[in-house]
Design a protein around this motif. Structure first.
Motif, PDB file in Angstrom:
ATOM      1  N   ALA A 193       1.236   5.251  -1.754  1.00  0.00           N
ATOM      2  CA  ALA A 193       1.791   6.067  -0.672  1.00  0.00           C
ATOM      3  C   ALA A 193       0.904   6.031   0.573  1.00  0.00           C
ATOM      4  N   GLY A 194       0.420   4.845   0.893  1.00  0.00           N
ATOM      5  CA  GLY A 194      -0.401   4.666   2.085  1.00  0.00           C
ATOM      6  C   GLY A 194      -1.732   5.415   2.042  1.00  0.00           C
ATOM      7  N   ARG A 195      -2.162   5.820   0.847  1.00  0.00           N
ATOM      8  CA  ARG A 195      -3.383   6.621   0.647  1.00  0.00           C
ATOM      9  C   ARG A 195      -3.364   7.855   1.564  1.00  0.00           C
ATOM     10  N   SER A 196      -2.163   8.447   1.716  1.00  0.00           N
ATOM     11  CA  SER A 196      -2.031   9.546   2.674  1.00  0.00           C
ATOM     12  C   SER A 196      -1.990  10.918   1.992  1.00  0.00           C
ATOM     13  N   LEU A 197      -2.216  10.948   0.670  1.00  0.00           N
ATOM     14  CA  LEU A 197      -2.085  12.210  -0.067  1.00  0.00           C
ATOM     15  C   LEU A 197      -3.195  13.198   0.258  1.00  0.00           C
ATOM     16  N   LYS A 198      -2.802  14.427   0.527  1.00  0.00           N
ATOM     17  CA  LYS A 198      -3.787  15.483   0.757  1.00  0.00           C
ATOM     18  C   LYS A 198      -4.017  16.237  -0.552  1.00  0.00           C
ATOM     19  N   SER A 199      -4.993  17.197  -0.505  1.00  0.00           N
ATOM     20  CA  SER A 199      -5.495  17.759  -1.765  1.00  0.00           C
ATOM     21  C   SER A 199      -4.443  18.452  -2.633  1.00  0.00           C
TER      22      SER A 199
ATOM     23  N   GLY B 280      -0.970  10.344   8.323  1.00  0.00           N
ATOM     24  CA  GLY B 280      -2.265  10.293   7.650  1.00  0.00           C
ATOM     25  C   GLY B 280      -2.469   9.019   6.872  1.00  0.00           C
ATOM     26  N   ARG B 281      -1.548   8.035   7.082  1.00  0.00           N
ATOM     27  CA  ARG B 281      -1.632   6.783   6.344  1.00  0.00           C
ATOM     28  C   ARG B 281      -2.902   6.018   6.694  1.00  0.00           C
TER      29      ARG B 281
ATOM     30  N   VAL C  91       5.719  10.874  -5.358  1.00  0.00           N
ATOM     31  CA  VAL C  91       5.072  12.074  -4.822  1.00  0.00           C
ATOM     32  C   VAL C  91       6.079  13.205  -4.664  1.00  0.00           C
TER      33      VAL C  91
ATOM     34  N   THR D  14       0.845  -1.217   0.000  1.00  0.00           N
ATOM     35  CA  THR D  14       0.000   0.000   0.000  1.00  0.00           C
ATOM     36  C   THR D  14       0.870   1.251   0.000  1.00  0.00           C
ATOM     37  N   ASP D  15       1.952   1.233   0.786  1.00  0.00           N
ATOM     38  CA  ASP D  15       2.872   2.372   0.775  1.00  0.00           C
ATOM     39  C   ASP D  15       3.510   2.498  -0.604  1.00  0.00           C
TER      40      ASP D  15
ATOM     41  N   VAL E 229       5.976   6.728  -2.919  1.00  0.00           N
ATOM     42  CA  VAL E 229       6.420   7.784  -2.007  1.00  0.00           C
ATOM     43  C   VAL E 229       7.435   8.689  -2.711  1.00  0.00           C
TER      44      VAL E 229
END
Lengths: 515, 58
Positions: A42-48, B47-48, A186, A37-38, A183
Protein backbone atom coordinates in the motif's frame (compact mmCIF):
# COMPACT_ATOMS: atom_id res chain seq x y z
CA UNK A 1 -28.78 -33.31 12.66
CA UNK A 2 -31.02 -30.24 12.28
CA UNK A 3 -30.42 -27.47 14.78
CA UNK A 4 -32.63 -24.45 15.28
CA UNK A 5 -31.21 -21.18 14.01
CA UNK A 6 -32.44 -17.63 14.43
CA UNK A 7 -31.04 -16.68 11.02
CA UNK A 8 -33.82 -14.97 9.00
CA UNK A 9 -34.30 -13.38 5.57
CA UNK A 10 -33.42 -10.04 7.17
CA UNK A 11 -30.02 -11.48 8.17
CA UNK A 12 -29.43 -12.69 4.60
CA UNK A 13 -30.11 -9.14 3.38
CA UNK A 14 -27.52 -7.77 5.85
CA UNK A 15 -24.94 -10.29 4.60
CA UNK A 16 -25.76 -9.60 0.90
CA UNK A 17 -25.48 -5.82 1.36
CA UNK A 18 -22.15 -6.32 3.12
CA UNK A 19 -20.73 -8.56 0.37
CA UNK A 20 -21.86 -6.12 -2.32
CA UNK A 21 -20.21 -3.34 -0.33
CA UNK A 22 -16.86 -5.18 -0.30
CA UNK A 23 -16.90 -5.56 -4.10
CA UNK A 24 -17.52 -1.82 -4.41
CA UNK A 25 -14.61 -1.17 -2.01
CA UNK A 26 -12.37 -3.45 -4.11
CA UNK A 27 -13.22 -1.51 -7.29
CA UNK A 28 -12.66 1.77 -5.46
CA UNK A 29 -9.30 0.61 -4.05
CA UNK A 30 -8.10 -0.34 -7.54
CA UNK A 31 -7.90 3.38 -8.37
CA UNK A 32 -5.03 3.71 -5.89
CA UNK A 33 -2.90 0.85 -7.28
CA UNK A 34 -0.31 2.17 -9.72
CA UNK A 35 2.65 -0.20 -9.20
CA UNK A 36 3.99 -3.23 -7.24
CA UNK A 37 4.71 -1.11 -4.13
CA UNK A 38 1.08 0.03 -3.97
CA UNK A 39 -0.11 -3.51 -4.61
CA UNK A 40 1.99 -5.28 -1.95
CA UNK A 41 2.61 -2.70 0.80
CA UNK A 42 0.00 0.00 0.00
CA UNK A 43 2.78 2.40 -0.93
CA UNK A 44 4.22 2.05 2.61
CA UNK A 45 1.69 4.73 3.56
CA UNK A 46 0.18 3.02 6.63
CA UNK A 47 -0.01 5.06 9.81
CA UNK A 48 0.11 3.63 13.33
CA UNK A 49 -3.59 2.98 14.16
CA UNK A 50 -4.35 1.74 10.65
CA UNK A 51 -1.32 -0.59 11.01
CA UNK A 52 -2.57 -1.98 14.32
CA UNK A 53 -6.09 -2.44 12.89
CA UNK A 54 -4.60 -4.23 9.86
CA UNK A 55 -2.44 -6.49 12.01
CA UNK A 56 -5.25 -7.37 14.40
CA UNK A 57 -7.68 -7.62 11.47
CA UNK A 58 -5.44 -10.25 9.90
CA UNK A 59 -4.65 -12.07 13.15
CA UNK A 60 -8.20 -12.14 14.58
CA UNK A 61 -10.10 -13.66 11.65
CA UNK A 62 -12.91 -16.13 11.11
CA UNK A 63 -10.36 -18.92 10.78
CA UNK A 64 -8.73 -17.98 14.11
CA UNK A 65 -12.16 -17.85 15.75
CA UNK A 66 -13.08 -21.27 14.31
CA UNK A 67 -9.90 -23.14 15.27
CA UNK A 68 -9.50 -21.56 18.70
CA UNK A 69 -13.16 -22.09 19.62
CA UNK A 70 -12.79 -25.71 18.48
CA UNK A 71 -9.83 -26.02 20.86
CA UNK A 72 -11.93 -24.60 23.71
CA UNK A 73 -14.69 -27.09 22.84
CA UNK A 74 -12.38 -30.12 22.75
CA UNK A 75 -10.01 -29.08 25.58
CA UNK A 76 -12.04 -27.04 28.07
CA UNK A 77 -10.43 -24.31 30.18
CA UNK A 78 -7.00 -25.94 29.89
CA UNK A 79 -6.90 -24.82 26.23
CA UNK A 80 -6.64 -21.23 27.46
CA UNK A 81 -2.96 -21.90 28.26
CA UNK A 82 -2.26 -21.38 24.53
CA UNK A 83 -3.52 -17.78 24.75
CA UNK A 84 -1.52 -17.15 27.91
CA UNK A 85 1.76 -18.44 26.42
CA UNK A 86 1.11 -16.53 23.18
CA UNK A 87 0.63 -13.27 25.07
CA UNK A 88 3.60 -13.84 27.39
CA UNK A 89 5.94 -14.84 24.56
CA UNK A 90 4.97 -11.74 22.56
CA UNK A 91 5.58 -9.58 25.64
CA UNK A 92 9.00 -11.19 26.19
CA UNK A 93 9.93 -10.66 22.53
CA UNK A 94 8.88 -7.02 22.94
CA UNK A 95 10.92 -6.53 26.12
CA UNK A 96 14.06 -8.37 24.97
CA UNK A 97 13.89 -7.80 21.21
CA UNK A 98 14.69 -11.51 20.65
CA UNK A 99 15.12 -12.12 16.88
CA UNK A 100 13.09 -9.05 15.85
CA UNK A 101 15.55 -6.31 16.88
CA UNK A 102 18.69 -7.75 15.23
CA UNK A 103 16.55 -8.65 12.20
CA UNK A 104 15.28 -5.07 11.91
CA UNK A 105 18.89 -3.82 12.17
CA UNK A 106 19.82 -5.75 9.01
CA UNK A 107 17.36 -3.56 7.03
CA UNK A 108 15.81 -6.45 5.06
CA UNK A 109 12.12 -6.44 4.06
CA UNK A 110 11.39 -10.20 4.17
CA UNK A 111 12.89 -13.31 5.82
CA UNK A 112 13.96 -14.88 2.48
CA UNK A 113 15.76 -11.59 1.77
CA UNK A 114 17.66 -12.08 5.04
CA UNK A 115 18.57 -15.61 3.92
CA UNK A 116 20.06 -14.09 0.77
CA UNK A 117 22.04 -11.50 2.70
CA UNK A 118 23.39 -13.95 5.29
CA UNK A 119 23.58 -17.29 3.47
CA UNK A 120 23.36 -16.54 -0.28
CA UNK A 121 20.71 -16.43 -3.05
CA UNK A 122 20.31 -20.23 -3.25
CA UNK A 123 19.12 -20.37 0.36
CA UNK A 124 16.70 -17.52 -0.40
CA UNK A 125 15.12 -19.46 -3.27
CA UNK A 126 14.83 -22.71 -1.25
CA UNK A 127 13.47 -20.73 1.73
CA UNK A 128 10.97 -18.95 -0.56
CA UNK A 129 9.75 -22.26 -2.03
CA UNK A 130 9.31 -23.84 1.44
CA UNK A 131 7.61 -20.71 2.75
CA UNK A 132 5.07 -20.54 -0.07
CA UNK A 133 4.40 -24.32 0.00
CA UNK A 134 3.92 -24.30 3.79
CA UNK A 135 1.83 -21.14 3.60
CA UNK A 136 -0.51 -22.49 0.93
CA UNK A 137 -0.87 -25.87 2.72
CA UNK A 138 -1.54 -23.93 5.93
CA UNK A 139 -4.33 -22.03 4.18
CA UNK A 140 -5.64 -25.30 2.74
CA UNK A 141 -8.31 -25.76 5.42
CA UNK A 142 -9.34 -22.11 5.80
CA UNK A 143 -11.97 -22.39 3.10
CA UNK A 144 -13.65 -25.37 4.70
CA UNK A 145 -13.71 -23.61 8.08
CA UNK A 146 -15.40 -20.61 6.46
CA UNK A 147 -17.97 -22.75 4.67
CA UNK A 148 -18.75 -24.75 7.85
CA UNK A 149 -19.30 -21.48 9.68
CA UNK A 150 -21.73 -20.14 7.05
CA UNK A 151 -23.71 -23.38 6.64
CA UNK A 152 -23.92 -24.04 10.40
CA UNK A 153 -24.96 -20.56 11.48
CA UNK A 154 -27.53 -20.19 8.69
CA UNK A 155 -28.90 -23.72 9.03
CA UNK A 156 -28.09 -24.79 5.45
CA UNK A 157 -28.37 -28.54 6.00
CA UNK A 158 -27.97 -29.79 2.42
CA UNK A 159 -24.67 -31.78 2.25
CA UNK A 160 -23.83 -30.10 -1.06
CA UNK A 161 -24.14 -26.66 0.54
CA UNK A 162 -20.58 -26.66 1.96
CA UNK A 163 -19.00 -27.13 -1.49
CA UNK A 164 -21.22 -24.47 -3.07
CA UNK A 165 -20.46 -21.99 -0.26
CA UNK A 166 -16.71 -22.74 -0.59
CA UNK A 167 -16.85 -22.03 -4.35
CA UNK A 168 -18.70 -18.74 -3.81
CA UNK A 169 -16.35 -17.61 -1.01
CA UNK A 170 -13.09 -18.38 -2.84
CA UNK A 171 -14.32 -16.73 -6.06
CA UNK A 172 -15.25 -13.60 -4.13
CA UNK A 173 -11.93 -13.43 -2.26
CA UNK A 174 -9.75 -14.10 -5.32
CA UNK A 175 -11.63 -11.50 -7.38
CA UNK A 176 -11.29 -9.00 -4.57
CA UNK A 177 -7.57 -9.58 -3.88
CA UNK A 178 -6.55 -9.66 -7.57
CA UNK A 179 -8.29 -6.36 -8.04
CA UNK A 180 -7.07 -4.26 -5.15
CA UNK A 181 -4.00 -5.88 -3.51
CA UNK A 182 -2.83 -4.41 -0.19
CA UNK A 183 -4.93 -1.26 -0.53
CA UNK A 184 -8.16 -3.27 -0.41
CA UNK A 185 -6.62 -5.44 2.35
CA UNK A 186 -6.18 -2.36 4.51
CA UNK A 187 -9.79 -1.29 4.01
CA UNK A 188 -11.33 -4.73 4.65
CA UNK A 189 -9.03 -5.30 7.63
CA UNK A 190 -10.25 -2.10 9.22
CA UNK A 191 -13.95 -2.85 8.61
CA UNK A 192 -13.44 -6.41 9.80
CA UNK A 193 -11.62 -5.28 12.91
CA UNK A 194 -14.40 -2.88 13.92
CA UNK A 195 -17.34 -5.20 13.17
CA UNK A 196 -15.73 -8.31 14.59
CA UNK A 197 -14.15 -6.89 17.74
CA UNK A 198 -17.43 -5.38 18.92
CA UNK A 199 -19.34 -8.39 17.57
CA UNK A 200 -17.14 -10.80 19.52
CA UNK A 201 -17.70 -8.89 22.75
CA UNK A 202 -21.46 -8.97 22.03
CA UNK A 203 -21.24 -12.75 21.45
CA UNK A 204 -19.54 -13.16 24.84
CA UNK A 205 -22.39 -11.26 26.46
CA UNK A 206 -25.07 -13.40 24.78
CA UNK A 207 -23.09 -16.57 25.59
CA UNK A 208 -22.88 -15.57 29.24
CA UNK A 209 -26.66 -15.01 29.23
CA UNK A 210 -27.22 -18.48 27.75
CA UNK A 211 -24.74 -20.39 29.95
CA UNK A 212 -23.77 -19.29 33.46
CA UNK A 213 -20.22 -19.52 34.83
CA UNK A 214 -21.29 -22.33 37.19
CA UNK A 215 -22.72 -24.28 34.22
CA UNK A 216 -19.42 -23.85 32.35
CA UNK A 217 -17.36 -25.18 35.23
CA UNK A 218 -19.74 -28.10 35.85
CA UNK A 219 -19.79 -29.12 32.16
CA UNK A 220 -15.98 -29.01 31.81
CA UNK A 221 -15.61 -31.01 35.06
CA UNK A 222 -18.00 -33.70 33.83
CA UNK A 223 -16.68 -33.95 30.26
CA UNK A 224 -12.92 -33.31 30.59
CA UNK A 225 -12.26 -33.87 34.33
CA UNK A 226 -9.02 -32.48 35.84
CA UNK A 227 -7.46 -32.34 32.35
CA UNK A 228 -10.05 -29.72 31.37
CA UNK A 229 -8.58 -27.26 33.86
CA UNK A 230 -4.95 -28.17 34.42
CA UNK A 231 -3.00 -28.05 31.12
CA UNK A 232 -0.07 -29.99 32.66
CA UNK A 233 -2.33 -32.95 33.38
CA UNK A 234 -1.41 -35.82 31.03
CA UNK A 235 -5.13 -36.66 30.56
CA UNK A 236 -5.44 -33.26 28.93
CA UNK A 237 -2.55 -31.65 27.06
CA UNK A 238 0.62 -32.53 28.99
CA UNK A 239 4.07 -30.96 29.06
CA UNK A 240 5.22 -31.80 25.51
CA UNK A 241 2.10 -30.19 24.02
CA UNK A 242 2.56 -27.04 26.15
CA UNK A 243 6.21 -26.77 25.01
CA UNK A 244 5.07 -27.15 21.38
CA UNK A 245 2.48 -24.38 21.89
CA UNK A 246 5.06 -22.08 23.53
CA UNK A 247 7.25 -22.57 20.46
CA UNK A 248 4.52 -22.32 17.78
CA UNK A 249 1.90 -19.87 19.05
CA UNK A 250 4.36 -18.12 21.36
CA UNK A 251 7.72 -17.45 19.72
CA UNK A 252 7.11 -18.42 16.09
CA UNK A 253 3.74 -16.72 15.51
CA UNK A 254 5.02 -13.35 16.66
CA UNK A 255 8.74 -13.41 15.75
CA UNK A 256 9.12 -15.78 12.78
CA UNK A 257 5.75 -15.93 10.94
CA UNK A 258 5.95 -13.73 7.78
CA UNK A 259 2.80 -11.68 8.43
CA UNK A 260 4.25 -10.59 11.81
CA UNK A 261 7.80 -10.10 10.50
CA UNK A 262 6.41 -7.81 7.75
CA UNK A 263 5.55 -5.33 10.52
CA UNK A 264 9.04 -5.64 12.03
CA UNK A 265 10.71 -4.90 8.70
CA UNK A 266 8.39 -1.95 8.02
CA UNK A 267 8.87 -0.36 11.46
CA UNK A 268 10.63 3.00 11.63
CA UNK A 269 13.32 1.79 14.07
CA UNK A 270 14.10 -0.89 16.69
CA UNK A 271 12.47 1.14 19.45
CA UNK A 272 9.19 1.06 17.54
CA UNK A 273 9.61 -2.71 17.04
CA UNK A 274 9.91 -3.34 20.78
CA UNK A 275 6.96 -1.06 21.53
CA UNK A 276 4.81 -2.72 18.83
CA UNK A 277 5.44 -6.18 20.32
CA UNK A 278 4.98 -5.11 23.92
CA UNK A 279 1.53 -3.64 23.15
CA UNK A 280 0.54 -6.32 20.65
CA UNK A 281 0.88 -8.92 23.41
CA UNK A 282 -2.66 -7.95 24.47
CA UNK A 283 -3.96 -8.80 20.99
CA UNK A 284 -2.00 -12.07 20.89
CA UNK A 285 -3.54 -13.03 24.26
CA UNK A 286 -7.14 -12.08 23.51
CA UNK A 287 -7.36 -13.50 19.99
CA UNK A 288 -7.19 -16.93 21.62
CA UNK A 289 -8.92 -16.36 24.95
CA UNK A 290 -12.20 -14.88 23.67
CA UNK A 291 -13.01 -17.50 20.98
CA UNK A 292 -11.93 -20.26 23.38
CA UNK A 293 -14.35 -18.90 25.97
CA UNK A 294 -17.09 -19.10 23.32
CA UNK A 295 -16.04 -22.67 22.48
CA UNK A 296 -16.24 -23.66 26.16
CA UNK A 297 -19.69 -21.99 26.35
CA UNK A 298 -20.81 -24.06 23.33
CA UNK A 299 -19.53 -27.20 25.10
CA UNK A 300 -21.60 -26.47 28.20
CA UNK A 301 -24.65 -25.41 26.15
CA UNK A 302 -24.80 -28.54 24.03
CA UNK A 303 -24.00 -30.84 26.96
CA UNK A 304 -27.25 -29.62 28.54
CA UNK A 305 -29.52 -30.28 25.53
CA UNK A 306 -30.59 -33.66 24.20
CA UNK A 307 -30.09 -32.84 20.50
CA UNK A 308 -26.65 -31.38 21.32
CA UNK A 309 -25.58 -34.47 23.28
CA UNK A 310 -26.65 -36.74 20.42
CA UNK A 311 -24.63 -34.83 17.85
CA UNK A 312 -21.51 -33.51 19.60
CA UNK A 313 -20.88 -36.24 22.20
CA UNK A 314 -20.38 -40.00 22.23
CA UNK A 315 -22.56 -42.39 24.20
CA UNK A 316 -19.93 -42.22 27.00
CA UNK A 317 -20.30 -38.44 27.22
CA UNK A 318 -17.00 -37.63 25.51
CA UNK A 319 -16.59 -35.06 22.73
CA UNK A 320 -16.79 -36.77 19.30
CA UNK A 321 -13.48 -37.22 17.47
CA UNK A 322 -14.75 -35.98 14.06
CA UNK A 323 -13.15 -32.55 13.56
CA UNK A 324 -15.74 -31.53 10.95
CA UNK A 325 -18.39 -31.90 13.67
CA UNK A 326 -16.51 -30.17 16.50
CA UNK A 327 -15.84 -27.23 14.16
CA UNK A 328 -19.62 -26.78 13.82
CA UNK A 329 -20.04 -26.25 17.57
CA UNK A 330 -19.43 -22.48 17.71
CA UNK A 331 -21.48 -21.39 14.66
CA UNK A 332 -24.35 -23.72 15.62
CA UNK A 333 -24.24 -22.33 19.17
CA UNK A 334 -24.29 -18.73 17.88
CA UNK A 335 -27.15 -19.62 15.50
CA UNK A 336 -29.21 -20.71 18.50
CA UNK A 337 -28.40 -17.95 21.02
CA UNK A 338 -28.07 -14.76 18.94
CA UNK A 339 -31.26 -12.87 18.04
CA UNK A 340 -32.22 -12.08 14.40
CA UNK A 341 -30.43 -8.98 13.12
CA UNK A 342 -27.48 -9.46 15.47
CA UNK A 343 -26.80 -12.83 13.89
CA UNK A 344 -26.73 -11.20 10.42
CA UNK A 345 -24.25 -8.59 11.63
CA UNK A 346 -22.04 -11.22 13.25
CA UNK A 347 -22.13 -13.36 10.08
CA UNK A 348 -21.24 -10.32 7.97
CA UNK A 349 -18.39 -9.52 10.42
CA UNK A 350 -17.14 -13.09 10.29
CA UNK A 351 -17.25 -13.06 6.48
CA UNK A 352 -15.30 -9.80 6.61
CA UNK A 353 -12.81 -11.58 8.86
CA UNK A 354 -12.65 -14.48 6.43
CA UNK A 355 -11.96 -12.19 3.49
CA UNK A 356 -9.45 -10.19 5.50
CA UNK A 357 -7.41 -13.28 6.40
CA UNK A 358 -7.64 -14.70 2.90
CA UNK A 359 -6.64 -11.58 1.06
CA UNK A 360 -3.67 -10.96 3.41
CA UNK A 361 -2.44 -14.54 3.08
CA UNK A 362 -3.11 -14.87 -0.67
CA UNK A 363 -1.17 -11.68 -1.23
CA UNK A 364 1.64 -12.74 1.11
CA UNK A 365 2.25 -16.20 -0.42
CA UNK A 366 1.83 -15.03 -4.02
CA UNK A 367 4.29 -12.17 -3.38
CA UNK A 368 6.83 -14.49 -1.73
CA UNK A 369 6.70 -16.82 -4.71
CA UNK A 370 7.15 -14.00 -7.22
CA UNK A 371 9.65 -11.85 -5.27
CA UNK A 372 11.73 -14.56 -3.56
CA UNK A 373 11.58 -17.44 -6.06
CA UNK A 374 10.69 -16.39 -9.63
CA UNK A 375 12.37 -12.97 -9.67
CA UNK A 376 15.73 -14.17 -8.19
CA UNK A 377 15.76 -17.13 -10.62
CA UNK A 378 15.20 -14.61 -13.46
CA UNK A 379 18.24 -12.67 -12.21
CA UNK A 380 16.20 -10.05 -10.34
CA UNK A 381 15.50 -8.24 -13.60
CA UNK A 382 11.75 -8.78 -14.06
CA UNK A 383 9.95 -5.49 -14.71
CA UNK A 384 7.38 -4.21 -12.22
CA UNK A 385 4.47 -4.86 -14.60
CA UNK A 386 5.45 -8.52 -15.13
CA UNK A 387 5.83 -9.13 -11.36
CA UNK A 388 2.40 -7.60 -10.74
CA UNK A 389 0.84 -9.84 -13.42
CA UNK A 390 2.63 -12.93 -12.03
CA UNK A 391 1.43 -12.14 -8.49
CA UNK A 392 -2.16 -11.92 -9.75
CA UNK A 393 -1.85 -15.19 -11.69
CA UNK A 394 -0.41 -16.87 -8.57
CA UNK A 395 -3.38 -15.67 -6.51
CA UNK A 396 -5.83 -17.29 -8.96
CA UNK A 397 -3.81 -20.56 -9.01
CA UNK A 398 -3.58 -20.67 -5.20
CA UNK A 399 -7.35 -20.02 -5.01
CA UNK A 400 -8.02 -23.01 -7.30
CA UNK A 401 -5.69 -25.21 -5.21
CA UNK A 402 -7.42 -24.17 -1.97
CA UNK A 403 -10.79 -25.27 -3.33
CA UNK A 404 -9.47 -28.69 -4.40
CA UNK A 405 -7.56 -29.23 -1.10
CA UNK A 406 -10.54 -28.19 1.04
CA UNK A 407 -12.89 -30.65 -0.67
CA UNK A 408 -10.40 -33.54 -0.61
CA UNK A 409 -8.10 -33.45 2.48
CA UNK A 410 -9.24 -35.55 5.48
CA UNK A 411 -7.93 -33.50 8.43
CA UNK A 412 -8.11 -36.05 11.28
CA UNK A 413 -6.90 -33.61 14.00
CA UNK A 414 -7.99 -30.30 15.53
CA UNK A 415 -7.60 -27.52 12.98
CA UNK A 416 -5.20 -25.68 15.30
CA UNK A 417 -2.88 -28.70 15.29
CA UNK A 418 -3.08 -29.01 11.49
CA UNK A 419 -2.14 -25.34 11.17
CA UNK A 420 0.83 -25.76 13.52
CA UNK A 421 2.16 -28.79 11.62
CA UNK A 422 1.75 -27.34 8.11
CA UNK A 423 3.36 -24.06 9.17
CA UNK A 424 6.22 -26.02 10.77
CA UNK A 425 7.45 -27.06 7.29
CA UNK A 426 8.59 -23.47 6.98
CA UNK A 427 9.20 -22.23 10.50
CA UNK A 428 11.40 -25.04 11.82
CA UNK A 429 14.03 -24.05 9.24
CA UNK A 430 13.26 -20.34 9.50
CA UNK A 431 13.64 -20.27 13.29
CA UNK A 432 16.96 -22.13 13.12
CA UNK A 433 18.31 -19.91 10.33
CA UNK A 434 17.26 -16.71 12.06
CA UNK A 435 18.66 -17.64 15.47
CA UNK A 436 21.80 -19.19 13.94
CA UNK A 437 22.31 -16.35 11.47
CA UNK A 438 21.64 -13.52 13.89
CA UNK A 439 23.36 -14.86 17.01
CA UNK A 440 26.10 -17.25 15.79
CA UNK A 441 28.86 -15.96 13.51
CA UNK A 442 29.90 -19.45 12.38
CA UNK A 443 26.48 -20.38 10.93
CA UNK A 444 27.23 -21.44 7.35
CA UNK A 445 25.36 -21.86 4.07
CA UNK A 446 25.53 -25.68 4.21
CA UNK A 447 24.15 -25.62 7.76
CA UNK A 448 21.34 -23.37 6.51
CA UNK A 449 20.39 -25.74 3.66
CA UNK A 450 20.33 -28.71 6.07
CA UNK A 451 18.18 -26.88 8.64
CA UNK A 452 15.72 -25.67 5.99
CA UNK A 453 15.33 -29.16 4.51
CA UNK A 454 14.73 -30.63 8.01
CA UNK A 455 11.51 -28.60 8.22
CA UNK A 456 9.98 -31.00 5.67
CA UNK A 457 9.96 -33.69 8.40
CA UNK A 458 7.06 -31.79 9.99
CA UNK A 459 4.65 -33.45 7.51
CA UNK A 460 4.96 -36.61 9.64
CA UNK A 461 2.84 -34.80 12.24
CA UNK A 462 -0.19 -35.02 9.91
CA UNK A 463 -2.40 -38.08 10.69
CA UNK A 464 -3.01 -39.03 6.99
CA UNK A 465 0.78 -39.05 6.42
CA UNK A 466 1.35 -41.10 9.60
CA UNK A 467 -1.23 -43.60 8.37
CA UNK A 468 0.37 -43.77 4.92
CA UNK A 469 3.90 -44.50 6.23
CA UNK A 470 2.85 -46.72 9.13
CA UNK A 471 3.74 -44.39 12.02
CA UNK A 472 0.66 -45.49 13.95
CA UNK A 473 0.48 -46.15 17.70
CA UNK A 474 -0.14 -49.83 16.86
CA UNK A 475 3.21 -50.10 15.04
CA UNK A 476 5.22 -47.83 17.33
CA UNK A 477 3.82 -48.92 20.70
CA UNK A 478 3.16 -45.28 21.65
CA UNK A 479 1.26 -42.35 20.19
CA UNK A 480 3.42 -40.11 18.03
CA UNK A 481 1.82 -36.68 18.39
CA UNK A 482 2.35 -33.55 16.32
CA UNK A 483 4.16 -32.09 19.34
CA UNK A 484 6.70 -34.95 19.37
CA UNK A 485 7.32 -34.62 15.62
CA UNK A 486 7.57 -30.82 15.69
CA UNK A 487 9.87 -30.58 18.71
CA UNK A 488 12.00 -33.48 17.44
CA UNK A 489 12.38 -31.93 13.97
CA UNK A 490 13.30 -28.56 15.50
CA UNK A 491 16.00 -30.18 17.66
CA UNK A 492 17.33 -32.02 14.60
CA UNK A 493 17.37 -28.80 12.55
CA UNK A 494 19.48 -27.11 15.24
CA UNK A 495 21.88 -30.08 15.41
CA UNK A 496 22.25 -30.15 11.61
CA UNK A 497 22.77 -26.38 11.46
CA UNK A 498 25.60 -26.68 14.02
CA UNK A 499 27.15 -29.80 12.46
CA UNK A 500 26.83 -28.45 8.89
CA UNK A 501 28.39 -25.14 9.90
CA UNK A 502 31.30 -26.76 11.73
CA UNK A 503 32.09 -29.28 8.96
CA UNK A 504 31.38 -26.95 6.01
CA UNK A 505 32.14 -23.39 7.18
CA UNK A 506 31.61 -20.34 5.02
CA UNK A 507 28.66 -18.19 4.12
CA UNK A 508 27.81 -15.10 2.14
CA UNK A 509 28.31 -13.04 5.31
CA UNK A 510 31.97 -14.14 5.39
CA UNK A 511 32.46 -13.03 1.82
CA UNK A 512 30.70 -9.69 2.17
CA UNK A 513 31.81 -8.96 5.75
CA UNK A 514 28.12 -8.32 6.46
CA UNK A 515 25.66 -9.64 9.08
CA UNK B 1 -8.65 -27.57 40.67
CA UNK B 2 -10.28 -24.57 42.38
CA UNK B 3 -7.08 -22.57 41.95
CA UNK B 4 -7.15 -23.24 38.22
CA UNK B 5 -10.84 -22.22 38.01
CA UNK B 6 -10.09 -18.90 39.74
CA UNK B 7 -7.04 -18.35 37.55
CA UNK B 8 -8.97 -18.93 34.30
CA UNK B 9 -11.83 -16.67 35.48
CA UNK B 10 -9.33 -13.82 35.95
CA UNK B 11 -7.65 -14.53 32.61
CA UNK B 12 -11.01 -14.41 30.76
CA UNK B 13 -12.26 -11.27 32.53
CA UNK B 14 -8.92 -9.47 32.11
CA UNK B 15 -8.68 -10.37 28.41
CA UNK B 16 -12.18 -9.13 27.64
CA UNK B 17 -11.61 -5.81 29.41
CA UNK B 18 -8.26 -5.25 27.68
CA UNK B 19 -9.75 -6.17 24.31
CA UNK B 20 -12.69 -3.79 24.74
CA UNK B 21 -10.34 -0.86 25.47
CA UNK B 22 -8.05 -1.79 22.57
CA UNK B 23 -11.04 -2.05 20.17
CA UNK B 24 -12.37 1.43 21.00
CA UNK B 25 -8.95 3.12 20.72
CA UNK B 26 -7.95 1.42 17.46
CA UNK B 27 -11.40 1.91 15.84
CA UNK B 28 -11.30 5.69 16.42
CA UNK B 29 -7.60 6.11 15.58
CA UNK B 30 -7.77 3.84 12.51
CA UNK B 31 -10.70 5.76 11.03
CA UNK B 32 -8.67 8.97 11.24
CA UNK B 33 -5.66 7.31 9.57
CA UNK B 34 -7.76 5.93 6.69
CA UNK B 35 -9.39 9.31 6.08
CA UNK B 36 -5.94 10.86 5.66
CA UNK B 37 -4.67 7.97 3.50
CA UNK B 38 -7.48 8.30 0.93
CA UNK B 39 -7.78 12.07 1.06
CA UNK B 40 -6.02 12.82 -2.26
CA UNK B 41 -8.17 13.24 -5.36
CA UNK B 42 -5.43 12.40 -7.92
CA UNK B 43 -5.67 8.61 -7.37
CA UNK B 44 -2.48 8.41 -5.26
CA UNK B 45 -2.24 7.36 -1.62
CA UNK B 46 -1.52 10.15 0.82
CA UNK B 47 1.83 9.67 2.59
CA UNK B 48 3.02 7.23 -0.07
CA UNK B 49 6.79 6.51 0.08
CA UNK B 50 8.49 6.04 -3.28
CA UNK B 51 10.58 2.81 -3.39
CA UNK B 52 14.39 3.16 -3.57
CA UNK B 53 15.75 2.75 -7.10
CA UNK B 54 17.44 -0.60 -6.47
CA UNK B 55 14.40 -2.18 -4.76
CA UNK B 56 13.53 -4.60 -7.56
CA UNK B 57 16.91 -6.32 -7.30
CA UNK B 58 16.95 -6.60 -3.50
Amino acid sequence: MDFLTNFTTFDWIIVAVYLLGTVVVGIYANRFVSDMTDYIVAGRSLKSFASIATMLGSEIGLVTVMYTSQKGFTGGFAALHIGVVAGLACLLVGLTGFIVVPLRKTGVMTIPEYYSLRFGPGVRILGGVLLSVAGVLNMGVFLKAGAIFVTSITGLNDPAAINIVMAVLISLVVFYTVLGGMVSVVITDYIQFVVLSFGMLACCWFAYQAVSWEALVTAVKEIHGEGGFNPFNEDGYGLSYIMWMIFVFGIVSCAVWPTAVMRVCAAENTKVVKRLYTWSSIGFLTRFIIPMFLGISALAYFSMSEHGRDYFFTGEGEVVADTNITMQALPTFLGEILPAGVIGLITAGMLAAFMSTHDSYLLCWASVFVEDVINPIAGGELPDRTRLLLARIMIVLIGAFLYVWSTWYPMGQDMMDYLAVSAAIYFIGAFTLLVGGLYWKQASTVGAYLALATGLLAVFGLPPVQEAVGLTSKNLGFELTEAHVGLGATALAVVLMVAGSLYFPGSRADRTQGA
Amino acid sequence: MNLWITFWAWVIAGSMTAFAILAVVVAIGGWGDLKVMFSRSDGRLSGRQEPPEDESSS
